[in-house]
Write a protein that holds these residues in place. Structure first.
Motif, PDB file in Angstrom:
ATOM      1  N   LYS A  61       0.853  -1.197   0.000  1.00 41.32           N
ATOM      2  CA  LYS A  61       0.000   0.000   0.000  1.00 41.32           C
ATOM      3  C   LYS A  61       0.881   1.236   0.000  1.00 41.32           C
ATOM      4  CE  LYS A  61      -3.672   0.043   2.408  1.00 41.32           C
ATOM      5  NZ  LYS A  61      -4.775   0.134   3.330  1.00 41.32           N
ATOM      6  N   LEU A  62       0.543   2.169  -0.847  1.00 37.91           N
ATOM      7  CA  LEU A  62       1.238   3.440  -0.915  1.00 37.91           C
ATOM      8  C   LEU A  62       0.769   4.312   0.254  1.00 37.91           C
ATOM      9  CD1 LEU A  62       3.074   5.320  -2.612  1.00 37.91           C
ATOM     10  CD2 LEU A  62       1.031   6.000  -3.850  1.00 37.91           C
ATOM     11  N   VAL A  63       1.707   4.833   1.014  1.00 35.26           N
ATOM     12  CA  VAL A  63       1.383   5.743   2.111  1.00 35.26           C
ATOM     13  C   VAL A  63       1.924   7.115   1.741  1.00 35.26           C
ATOM     14  CG1 VAL A  63       1.701   6.276   4.556  1.00 35.26           C
ATOM     15  CG2 VAL A  63       1.430   3.898   3.821  1.00 35.26           C
ATOM     16  N   VAL A  64       1.031   8.098   1.666  1.00 32.52           N
ATOM     17  CA  VAL A  64       1.403   9.446   1.255  1.00 32.52           C
ATOM     18  C   VAL A  64       1.211  10.396   2.433  1.00 32.52           C
ATOM     19  CG1 VAL A  64       0.970  11.287  -0.424  1.00 32.52           C
ATOM     20  CG2 VAL A  64       0.624   8.913  -1.088  1.00 32.52           C
ATOM     21  N   ARG A  65       2.302  10.997   2.883  1.00 32.15           N
ATOM     22  CA  ARG A  65       2.253  11.958   3.994  1.00 32.15           C
ATOM     23  C   ARG A  65       2.099  13.349   3.387  1.00 32.15           C
ATOM     24  NH1 ARG A  65       3.420  11.228   9.371  1.00 32.15           N
ATOM     25  NH2 ARG A  65       4.050  13.108  10.511  1.00 32.15           N
ATOM     26  N   VAL A  66       1.067  14.078   3.828  1.00 27.88           N
ATOM     27  CA  VAL A  66       0.729  15.368   3.244  1.00 27.88           C
ATOM     28  C   VAL A  66       0.549  16.429   4.329  1.00 27.88           C
ATOM     29  CG1 VAL A  66      -0.924  16.610   1.771  1.00 27.88           C
ATOM     30  CG2 VAL A  66      -0.439  14.200   1.320  1.00 27.88           C
ATOM     31  N   PRO A  67       1.598  17.196   4.639  1.00 29.40           N
ATOM     32  CA  PRO A  67       1.409  18.343   5.529  1.00 29.40           C
ATOM     33  C   PRO A  67       0.489  19.375   4.862  1.00 29.40           C
ATOM     34  CG  PRO A  67       3.703  17.692   5.458  1.00 29.40           C
ATOM     35  CD  PRO A  67       3.002  16.951   4.350  1.00 29.40           C
ATOM     36  N   CYS A  68      -0.409  19.960   5.643  1.00 26.86           N
ATOM     37  CA  CYS A  68      -1.329  20.959   5.096  1.00 26.86           C
ATOM     38  C   CYS A  68      -1.463  22.132   6.067  1.00 26.86           C
ATOM     39  CB  CYS A  68      -2.685  20.348   4.772  1.00 26.86           C
ATOM     40  SG  CYS A  68      -3.582  19.692   6.185  1.00 26.86           S
ATOM     41  N   TRP A  77     -12.769  20.898  -1.989  1.00 28.82           N
ATOM     42  CA  TRP A  77     -12.035  21.897  -1.219  1.00 28.82           C
ATOM     43  C   TRP A  77     -11.044  21.206  -0.286  1.00 28.82           C
ATOM     44  CZ3 TRP A  77     -12.414  27.116  -2.019  1.00 28.82           C
ATOM     45  CH2 TRP A  77     -13.400  27.501  -2.941  1.00 28.82           C
ATOM     46  N   GLU A  78      -9.943  21.906  -0.012  1.00 26.93           N
ATOM     47  CA  GLU A  78      -8.884  21.355   0.829  1.00 26.93           C
ATOM     48  C   GLU A  78      -8.130  22.482   1.507  1.00 26.93           C
ATOM     49  OE1 GLU A  78      -5.954  19.401  -1.614  1.00 26.93           O
ATOM     50  OE2 GLU A  78      -5.371  21.266  -2.589  1.00 26.93           O
ATOM     51  N   PHE A  79      -7.338  22.089   2.496  1.00 23.87           N
ATOM     52  CA  PHE A  79      -6.357  23.002   3.056  1.00 23.87           C
ATOM     53  C   PHE A  79      -5.098  22.829   2.215  1.00 23.87           C
ATOM     54  CE2 PHE A  79      -9.147  22.128   6.704  1.00 23.87           C
ATOM     55  CZ  PHE A  79      -9.534  23.431   6.978  1.00 23.87           C
ATOM     56  N   PRO A  80      -4.482  23.927   1.760  1.00 25.86           N
ATOM     57  CA  PRO A  80      -3.322  23.805   0.875  1.00 25.86           C
ATOM     58  C   PRO A  80      -2.168  23.074   1.553  1.00 25.86           C
ATOM     59  CG  PRO A  80      -3.910  26.116   1.239  1.00 25.86           C
ATOM     60  CD  PRO A  80      -4.837  25.290   2.052  1.00 25.86           C
ATOM     61  N   GLY A  81      -1.406  22.382   0.757  1.00 27.55           N
ATOM     62  CA  GLY A  81      -0.255  21.618   1.227  1.00 27.55           C
ATOM     63  C   GLY A  81       0.132  20.626   0.157  1.00 27.55           C
ATOM     64  N   GLY A  82       0.938  19.643   0.511  1.00 30.26           N
ATOM     65  CA  GLY A  82       1.326  18.678  -0.501  1.00 30.26           C
ATOM     66  C   GLY A  82       2.193  17.565   0.029  1.00 30.26           C
ATOM     67  N   LYS A  83       2.567  16.687  -0.898  1.00 36.68           N
ATOM     68  CA  LYS A  83       3.300  15.473  -0.553  1.00 36.68           C
ATOM     69  C   LYS A  83       4.699  15.768  -0.033  1.00 36.68           C
ATOM     70  CE  LYS A  83       1.073  12.821  -4.176  1.00 36.68           C
ATOM     71  NZ  LYS A  83       0.961  13.501  -5.446  1.00 36.68           N
ATOM     72  N   GLN A  84       5.029  15.033   1.006  1.00 37.78           N
ATOM     73  CA  GLN A  84       6.356  15.143   1.596  1.00 37.78           C
ATOM     74  C   GLN A  84       7.371  14.436   0.702  1.00 37.78           C
ATOM     75  OE1 GLN A  84       6.854  13.274   5.498  1.00 37.78           O
ATOM     76  NE2 GLN A  84       7.719  15.218   6.153  1.00 37.78           N
ATOM     77  N   GLU A  85       8.504  15.081   0.493  1.00 37.07           N
ATOM     78  CA  GLU A  85       9.587  14.475  -0.273  1.00 37.07           C
ATOM     79  C   GLU A  85      10.570  13.822   0.681  1.00 37.07           C
ATOM     80  OE1 GLU A  85      11.188  17.470  -2.870  1.00 37.07           O
ATOM     81  OE2 GLU A  85       9.326  17.586  -4.033  1.00 37.07           O
ATOM     82  N   GLU A  86      11.386  12.939   0.145  1.00 33.15           N
ATOM     83  CA  GLU A  86      12.354  12.208   0.962  1.00 33.15           C
ATOM     84  C   GLU A  86      13.265  13.172   1.713  1.00 33.15           C
ATOM     85  OE1 GLU A  86      15.621   8.669   0.322  1.00 33.15           O
ATOM     86  OE2 GLU A  86      14.182   9.070  -1.265  1.00 33.15           O
ATOM     87  N   ASN A  87      13.518  12.865   2.974  1.00 33.39           N
ATOM     88  CA  ASN A  87      14.413  13.638   3.855  1.00 33.39           C
ATOM     89  C   ASN A  87      13.886  15.025   4.214  1.00 33.39           C
ATOM     90  OD1 ASN A  87      16.336  11.517   3.933  1.00 33.39           O
ATOM     91  ND2 ASN A  87      17.148  12.195   1.964  1.00 33.39           N
TER      92      ASN A  87
END
Length: 141
Positions: A9-16, A40-50
């Motif tokens: 399963k792909l796990v996507v961490r998204v700070p917003c 609608w969403e709170f702006p943010g996006g996918k965490q990159e490595e490190n």
């Protein structure tokens, strides 16, 4: 020997960012071309490595809204399991450090009173963020 394929399963961490300004909160409407179109969403996006959650958030807000933010408070993480992937939203209450917003990914933004947030058609994961934000506000008062 028998090999078994196990689906990962792909796990996507998204700070917003729950961006507060003059008593209102910023909501962004997702592009029609993205997943969850026009929700609608709170702006943010996918965490990159490190990257830390905070580094991701500052970078994503700069990319999506062309503003600088000040992180005020981290709220509890919420998640949404979609079967093939799990979205982990990491919300932060933030203040704007710069005022001129330039949209690069959202259809539109809206400034709402906190009590009016639920009037929009949010992504399911962001509904949990709204509940965490209301809890934060009730303790803050």
């Amino acid at each position: 020997m028998i090999e078994t394929l196990v689906q990962v399963k792909l796990v996507v961490r998204v700070p917003c960012a729950i961006i507060e300004h003059d008593g209102k909160v910023l909501a962004g409407q997702r592009s029609a071309e993205l997943s969850f179109p026009l929700k609608w969403e709170f702006p943010g996006g996918k965490q990159e490595e490190n990257e830390t959650d905070e580094e991701t958030l500052v970078r994503e807000i700069r990319e999506e809204l062309n503003i600088e933010i000040q992180i005020v408070q981290k709220l509890p993480v919420t998640s949404k399991d979609q079967g093939w992937r799990e979205i982990i939203l990491v919300p932060f209450v933030c203040k704007m450090r710069s005022q001129e917003i330039t949209l690069t990914e959202h259809e539109q933004i809206m400034w709402l009173e906190p009590d009016d947030l639920q009037s929009l058609d949010w992504t399911e994961a962001d509904l949990g963020v709204i509940q965490s934000y209301y809890q934060y506000l009730s303790v803050k008062k």
